[in-house]
Write an enzyme that holds these catalytic residues in place. Structure first.
Site, PDB file in Angstrom:
ATOM      1  N   HIS A 166       7.429   8.899  17.336  1.00 33.90           N
ATOM      2  CA  HIS A 166       7.037   7.651  17.998  1.00 33.90           C
ATOM      3  C   HIS A 166       6.994   6.507  16.984  1.00 33.90           C
ATOM      4  O   HIS A 166       7.520   5.412  17.229  1.00 33.90           O
ATOM      5  CB  HIS A 166       5.641   7.769  18.633  1.00 33.90           C
ATOM      6  CG  HIS A 166       5.534   8.734  19.750  1.00 33.90           C
ATOM      7  ND1 HIS A 166       4.555   9.695  19.796  1.00 33.90           N
ATOM      8  CD2 HIS A 166       6.255   8.885  20.889  1.00 33.90           C
ATOM      9  CE1 HIS A 166       4.668  10.397  20.909  1.00 33.90           C
ATOM     10  NE2 HIS A 166       5.710   9.931  21.587  1.00 33.90           N
ATOM     11  N   LYS A 213       1.326  12.303  33.766  1.00 33.26           N
ATOM     12  CA  LYS A 213       1.137  13.576  33.066  1.00 33.26           C
ATOM     13  C   LYS A 213      -0.255  14.100  33.365  1.00 33.26           C
ATOM     14  O   LYS A 213      -1.225  13.358  33.376  1.00 33.26           O
ATOM     15  CB  LYS A 213       1.317  13.386  31.558  1.00 33.26           C
ATOM     16  CG  LYS A 213       2.756  13.026  31.221  1.00 33.26           C
ATOM     17  CD  LYS A 213       3.028  13.124  29.760  1.00 33.26           C
ATOM     18  CE  LYS A 213       4.488  12.822  29.499  1.00 33.26           C
ATOM     19  NZ  LYS A 213       4.825  12.895  28.101  1.00 33.26           N
ATOM     20  N   ARG A 252      14.895  12.213  22.697  1.00 38.38           N
ATOM     21  CA  ARG A 252      14.968  13.235  21.648  1.00 38.38           C
ATOM     22  C   ARG A 252      16.172  14.129  21.836  1.00 38.38           C
ATOM     23  O   ARG A 252      16.755  14.610  20.883  1.00 38.38           O
ATOM     24  CB  ARG A 252      13.710  14.106  21.663  1.00 38.38           C
ATOM     25  CG  ARG A 252      12.476  13.428  21.182  1.00 38.38           C
ATOM     26  CD  ARG A 252      11.328  14.404  21.237  1.00 38.38           C
ATOM     27  NE  ARG A 252      11.296  15.068  22.530  1.00 38.38           N
ATOM     28  CZ  ARG A 252      10.314  14.977  23.417  1.00 38.38           C
ATOM     29  NH1 ARG A 252       9.243  14.286  23.134  1.00 38.38           N
ATOM     30  NH2 ARG A 252      10.377  15.592  24.565  1.00 38.38           N
ATOM     31  N   SER A 285       4.733  15.637  21.338  1.00 39.06           N
ATOM     32  CA  SER A 285       3.274  15.778  21.367  1.00 39.06           C
ATOM     33  C   SER A 285       2.880  17.137  21.919  1.00 39.06           C
ATOM     34  O   SER A 285       1.939  17.767  21.421  1.00 39.06           O
ATOM     35  CB  SER A 285       2.644  14.672  22.220  1.00 39.06           C
ATOM     36  OG  SER A 285       2.895  13.415  21.662  1.00 39.06           O
TER      37      SER A 285
END
Length: 167
Positions: free
Chosen positions: A22, A46, A96, A134
């Protein structure tokens, strides 16, 4: 170097444990935009975040304190509406892997329909951070693994305190 000093980029996310990936994207974006707003989504969709929104804002603020053209905020609601409200003309999204692209592409096209003047720009992290998430960092911490290669020290300490072995 190409610098758009009058542009304002928004980098939204859940940042539920900010990673070096990040921060890599923020630092590189800050070289190209006059202002980068890093914004924690209050309703990211989430489930069961590890850290509260104020905790995530604090972690990011600590990590990015030395960057003069970066601000950290939080926001409720639609990302594209928040971008418009702060005058951002670019939304940055990190990719990613190819697996991230389909969802991000759909979101970018929806945002384009909602706010045609706001462009979505995809950025990939530097190769050494391309596999870091994460979720994976928290999984490693849950079993007592060392996460210091993936997150800043303040984040590693917070993760260990919140979810280290035996927690």
């Amino acid at each position: 170097m190409f610098i758009m000093t009058t542009s304002h980029a928004l980098y939204p996310g859940s940042f539920d444990g900010v990673t070096f990936g990040h921060l890599d994207i923020v630092r590189r974006a800050a070289r190209h935009y006059g202002l980068v707003t890093v914004a924690v989504a209050e309703n990211s969709g989430k489930r069961s975040p590890t850290f509260s929104v104020p905790e995530r804002v604090e972690m990011l603020s600590h990590c990015l304190a030395e960057m003069g053209n970066v601000e950290v905020r939080s926001f409720p609601g639609l990302t594209v509406e928040f971008a418009a409200s702060i005058g951002a003309d670019v939304i940055l999204r990190g990719l990613r892997a190819v697996s991230d692209f389909e969802f991000e592409f759909q979101m970018a096209m929806m945002n384009e329909n909602l706010a045609p003047d706001i462009t979505t720009l995809f950025m990939v992290p530097s190769p050494q951070f391309s596999f870091v998430s994460s979720s994976l960092v928290k999984e490693i911490a849950r079993y007592g693994g060392d996460v210091s290669h993936f997150v800043p020290a303040n984040v590693a300490a917070a993760i260990a305190e919140r979810m280290g072995p035996g927690k």
